[in-house]
Design a protein around this motif. Structure first.
Motif, short mmCIF file in Angstrom:
data_model
loop_
_atom_site.label_atom_id
_atom_site.label_comp_id
_atom_site.label_asym_id
_atom_site.label_seq_id
_atom_site.Cartn_x
_atom_site.Cartn_y
_atom_site.Cartn_z
N THR A 147 0.84 -1.20 0.00
CA THR A 147 0.00 0.00 0.00
C THR A 147 0.87 1.25 0.00
OG1 THR A 147 -1.72 -1.15 1.21
CG2 THR A 147 -1.79 1.24 1.25
N MET A 155 1.12 4.24 -2.64
CA MET A 155 0.95 5.64 -2.26
C MET A 155 2.15 6.47 -2.71
SD MET A 155 -0.67 5.13 1.52
CE MET A 155 -0.63 6.83 2.00
N LEU A 170 2.08 7.01 -6.48
CA LEU A 170 1.09 8.00 -6.89
C LEU A 170 1.51 9.41 -6.50
CD1 LEU A 170 -2.26 6.20 -6.10
CD2 LEU A 170 -1.47 6.99 -8.31
N LEU A 193 -12.28 12.07 -4.20
CA LEU A 193 -12.66 10.75 -3.69
C LEU A 193 -12.70 9.72 -4.83
CD1 LEU A 193 -13.86 9.02 -1.29
CD2 LEU A 193 -16.05 9.45 -2.38
N GLY A 201 -11.52 9.90 -7.85
CA GLY A 201 -10.22 9.77 -8.51
C GLY A 201 -9.24 8.95 -7.69
N THR A 202 -9.22 9.21 -6.38
CA THR A 202 -8.27 8.47 -5.55
C THR A 202 -8.64 7.00 -5.49
OG1 THR A 202 -8.01 10.47 -4.26
CG2 THR A 202 -7.09 8.47 -3.35
N ILE A 203 -9.94 6.71 -5.44
CA ILE A 203 -10.36 5.29 -5.47
C ILE A 203 -9.85 4.65 -6.76
CG2 ILE A 203 -12.33 3.77 -5.77
CD1 ILE A 203 -13.84 5.41 -3.76
N LEU A 249 -7.42 5.60 -8.88
CA LEU A 249 -5.95 5.51 -8.98
C LEU A 249 -5.40 4.46 -8.03
CD1 LEU A 249 -4.98 9.26 -9.25
CD2 LEU A 249 -4.95 7.55 -11.04
N PHE A 250 -5.92 4.46 -6.79
CA PHE A 250 -5.38 3.52 -5.81
C PHE A 250 -5.66 2.09 -6.24
CE2 PHE A 250 -5.88 0.94 -1.98
CZ PHE A 250 -4.61 1.09 -1.45
N PRO A 283 -2.25 -4.95 -2.80
CA PRO A 283 -2.97 -4.62 -1.56
C PRO A 283 -4.45 -4.98 -1.65
CG PRO A 283 -1.71 -2.73 -2.34
CD PRO A 283 -1.62 -3.77 -3.39
N LEU A 285 -12.00 0.42 1.61
CA LEU A 285 -12.45 1.28 0.50
C LEU A 285 -13.97 1.35 0.44
CD1 LEU A 285 -10.03 0.26 -2.39
CD2 LEU A 285 -10.06 2.38 -1.10
N GLN A 308 -5.79 0.89 6.69
CA GLN A 308 -6.04 1.15 5.27
C GLN A 308 -6.96 2.35 5.08
OE1 GLN A 308 -3.79 0.01 3.67
NE2 GLN A 308 -4.49 -1.65 2.34
N PHE A 337 -5.85 5.52 3.05
CA PHE A 337 -6.60 6.05 1.91
C PHE A 337 -6.91 7.53 2.12
CE2 PHE A 337 -10.39 7.19 -0.39
CZ PHE A 337 -10.12 6.69 -1.65
N LEU A 357 -3.83 9.45 1.54
CA LEU A 357 -3.53 9.52 0.10
C LEU A 357 -4.43 10.53 -0.59
CD1 LEU A 357 -1.97 8.31 -2.31
CD2 LEU A 357 -3.80 6.66 -2.55
N MET A 358 -5.73 10.51 -0.23
CA MET A 358 -6.68 11.42 -0.86
C MET A 358 -6.31 12.87 -0.55
SD MET A 358 -10.78 11.10 -0.77
CE MET A 358 -11.21 11.95 0.71
N LEU A 415 -3.06 13.73 -2.47
CA LEU A 415 -3.32 13.88 -3.90
C LEU A 415 -4.13 15.13 -4.19
CD1 LEU A 415 -3.96 10.33 -5.37
CD2 LEU A 415 -1.92 11.71 -5.42
N TYR A 469 -5.08 16.95 -7.74
CA TYR A 469 -6.39 17.44 -8.18
C TYR A 469 -6.45 18.96 -8.14
CZ TYR A 469 -7.39 12.59 -7.10
OH TYR A 469 -7.33 11.24 -7.04
#
Lengths: 246, 172
Positions: free
Chosen positions: A40, A44, A47, A95, A97-99, A101-102, A127, A137, B39, B43, B46-47, B50, B55
């Motif tokens: 993970t 990260m 990205l 949100l 986009g990150t979902i 891309l991840f 992951p 997620l 996780q 996440f 990361l959001m 990013l 963005y």
């Protein structure tokens, strides 16, 4: 659980499939799957590094990496825009986009020969191969679209639960099946892909798995698209104007 | 355990080796726990990052570019409109000038026509006058000629008769 090719006399063990074995870290009260954490963080870092480098010198006339990133942004924004609508998609791009891309990077990372890096227990894999990741997620998606609905129409968002007792059962069921299907779909697909590749490598280590691995690059991208599109669609449903229905 | 670890082994007809001890420790496929929490944190982290490095800047640069294009297109449109208005104005002026020129020409022609008619009338009148004058002179001269002729006729006839009378007297 371990599947091993321990056949044909006393040939050495050339490959093995391991599922459900974890490199367990104890972080305070939490026991954490180390291999999932490592991959993970790799995702990260990839990205963040890619986007950080690509957005250093933004120009009016884009070139190189900026061009690519703008294209990627456009793709992500179009997923959000198609499902949520022109008016309010903007705040949901991070949100969705990150979902995307991840999940995409996580799935593709699983196609690299991570077995080459040895860790004490278990093995490095995508992951999204760990149900904790996919459930995390889908919980984020659940909370997001409930938040979107509550912000849009207050407690009226749950109004449809009380309209009819039969439908209420369906709504309650849906409340649970949405995150469940989101997480299990991704988890099952990626786990199955890795198992197939691992088993094929057990049987025929050379060339044969390659077409399948290329196919899995495609399905990995499709899984990312499906997850982000469904999340966007749930959010879009939560924020849409219900006035025309009544 | 939700998941029977033997399925894949039997399905694939491969020798299965159960690592029972490891199983008990790691908990298998459906081992929920700290990973889930971490996780979620990963996440969200990361959001956030990013949003800050991807963005935000990218959407801003796209927005700025479309704003730039919009304003450029707007000013181009404005200039085009101005040029068109100027062209229209020139066209209008040209039409007006042409009209004026035509009017001037028409006026000049009318004037010329008038002058011609006037001079023609004048000339005719003068000619008429001269003819009348000449006629009058002629009449006068004719009268005078007739008058002098009649005087002469009288004198000649007197002379003639005297002569005739004297001739006959002499004979007789």
């Amino acid at each position: 659980m371990e599947l091993a090719l321990a056949t044909l006399g006393n040939q050495p063990l050339i490959a093995a499939v391991e599922v459900g074995k974890h490199l367990t870290w104890q972080l305070g009260p939490l026991s954490v799957h180390g291999q999932t954490m490592i991959t993970t963080w790799v995702v990260m870092l990839l990205l963040i590094g890619l986007t950080f480098i690509g957005t250093r010198k933004l120009q009016r006339v884009p070139s190189g990496l900026q061009n690519f990133l703008e294209y990627a942004y456009d793709l992500l924004a179009s997923i959000a825009r198609n499902q949520i609508g022109e008016k309010q998609y903007r705040s949901w791009v991070p949100l969705i986009g990150t979902i995307f891309l991840f999940v995409l990077f996580a799935n593709w990372l699983g196609q690299l020969p991570l077995r080459l890096f040895h860790i004490p227990e278990g093995e490095l894999a995508s992951p999204t191969n760990d149900i904790n990741t996919t459930v995390a997620l889908s919980l984020i998606a659940l909370v997001s679209y409930i938040y979107a609905g509550l912000r849009k129409s207050g407690f009226g968002y749950f109004k449809h639960y009380f309209e009819s007792p039969i439908l209420a059962a369906v709504w309650v069921l849906e409340f649970f099946t949405r995150p469940l299907s989101l997480s299990i779909r991704l988890f099952g697909n990626i786990l199955a892909e890795e198992l197939v590749v691992a088993v094929l490598i057990l049987l025929v280590p050379i060339l044969v798995p390659v077409p399948l691995m290329i196919l899995f690059l495609l399905t990995g991208a499709i899984q990312a698209l499906v997850f982000s599109t469904l999340t966007a669609s749930y959010v879009g449903e939560a924020v849409e104007d219900h006035d025309d229905h009544h | 355990m939700l998941f029977d670890p033997g399925w894949a082994a039997h399905l694939l007809l491969l020798a299965a080796e159960e690592a029972a001890a490891a199983e008990a420790e790691s908990g298998g496929l459906f081992d929920f726990g700290g990973t889930l929490v971490l996780q979620i944190v990963n996440f969200l982290l990361l959001m956030t990052i990013l949003s800050a490095v991807f963005y935000g800047p990218i959407s801003r640069v796209i927005e700025e570019r479309s704003e730039y294009i919009r304003s450029n297109a707007g000013s181009a449109q404005r200039r085009f409109d101005e040029a068109k208005a100027l062209a229209d104005q020139y066209e209008q002026e040209l039409r007006t000038t042409r009209l004026e020129a035509q009017q001037v020409i028409a006026a000049a022609e009318a004037e010329a026509q008038k002058i011609r008619a006037q001079q023609l009338a004048e000339a005719q009148r003068e000619a008429q006058e001269r003819i009348a004058q000449a006629q009058a002179d002629l009449d006068k001269q004719k009268q005078a000629a007739l008058a002098s002729l009649s005087g002469e006729v009288e004198a000649i006839s007197r002379t003639l008769s005297e002569k005739l009378l004297s001739d006959s007297a002499r004979r007789f």
